[in-house]
Design an enzyme around this catalytic site. Sequence first.
Site, mmCIF file in Angstrom:
data_model
loop_
_atom_site.group_PDB
_atom_site.id
_atom_site.type_symbol
_atom_site.label_atom_id
_atom_site.label_comp_id
_atom_site.label_asym_id
_atom_site.label_seq_id
_atom_site.Cartn_x
_atom_site.Cartn_y
_atom_site.Cartn_z
ATOM 1 N N ASP A 151 0.808 -1.222 0.000
ATOM 2 C CA ASP A 151 0.000 0.000 0.000
ATOM 3 C C ASP A 151 0.843 1.275 0.000
ATOM 4 O OD1 ASP A 151 0.929 -0.499 2.582
ATOM 5 O OD2 ASP A 151 -1.051 -0.871 3.414
ATOM 6 N N ASN A 177 -7.626 -2.240 14.029
ATOM 7 C CA ASN A 177 -9.024 -2.538 13.683
ATOM 8 C C ASN A 177 -9.126 -3.795 12.826
ATOM 9 O OD1 ASN A 177 -7.940 -1.663 11.312
ATOM 10 N ND2 ASN A 177 -9.313 0.077 11.020
ATOM 11 N N HIS A 216 -7.295 -4.419 10.094
ATOM 12 C CA HIS A 216 -6.987 -4.279 8.660
ATOM 13 C C HIS A 216 -5.719 -5.047 8.288
ATOM 14 C CE1 HIS A 216 -4.625 -0.211 9.258
ATOM 15 N NE2 HIS A 216 -3.772 -1.212 9.251
ATOM 16 N N GLU A 251 -9.565 -1.695 5.166
ATOM 17 C CA GLU A 251 -10.234 -1.368 6.422
ATOM 18 C C GLU A 251 -11.509 -2.205 6.577
ATOM 19 O OE1 GLU A 251 -8.324 0.305 8.293
ATOM 20 O OE2 GLU A 251 -8.403 2.459 7.953
#
Length: 243
Positions: free
Chosen positions: A67, A136, A138, A143
């Site tokens: 990413d 979270n 990810h 996400e």
Amino acid sequence: MRLIKTKDYDDMSRKAAAIISSQVTLKPNSVLGLATGSTVEGLYEILAKEYEDGLLDFSDVTSINLDEYAGLAPDHDQSYDYFMSTNLFNKINIHRNNTYLPDGTADNMDEECRRYDSIIETFGPLDLQLLGLGHNGHIGFNEPADSFSKGTQYIKLTDETIKANSRFFNDESEVPRGAVTMGIGSIMKSKTALLCVSGSGKAEILKEVLEGPVKPQVPGSILQLHNDVIVIADADALKYVEI
Ligand code: F6R
């Protein structure tokens, strides 16, 4: 799934680096999927040292990163391109034109996503995909969502991720609000996935990832369905998991 519990961060870094070293030794032209972030800094340092000591050769390796932040040019000191250069690429003999990251400054993000997918298609499937885990759940910057992504996508970062990553910036307002990330579908096609997790701050989410239902609201949980996944996590991160 193979789950390896380590004493601490350093032990996790050593064991993860050993798996990547073996991969490159056994297959010098490996295609590695790489990650950025605090979790992988230690293992990159070990790989760089092994290269320096003449134990590893990256000259035939291709790397494809997960990413990049939207809006950050490669020379921005918080871009993932810069992270990879300073933490690994500049310290080993990988050819820079064999390293790929999404272009966070592309004018047309849809086109950029398709371009990145065609790179993954050309070189893939990835021999080994290195992953960290977000607070979270990810993986990459995928996400929590209502469905699992297939290909590369532009994503709006959640407030939780912006907060978590603000530690690398002067101020939370400087954290980019979007990113381009490899899709979950591409991650799942990797021959081997290596998930590294450290610290008690990730203990709850790691338990969900490993033992909870597979659901897009916890993106990392999809790894339960991967054909060959290795999880290396330290005792703090595994404090809620019985092994
Ligand atoms: C970064 C990436 C992210 C990180 C995750 C954990 O390329 O893909 O999924 O792995 O946010 O980040 P750290 O290691 O900084 O806690």
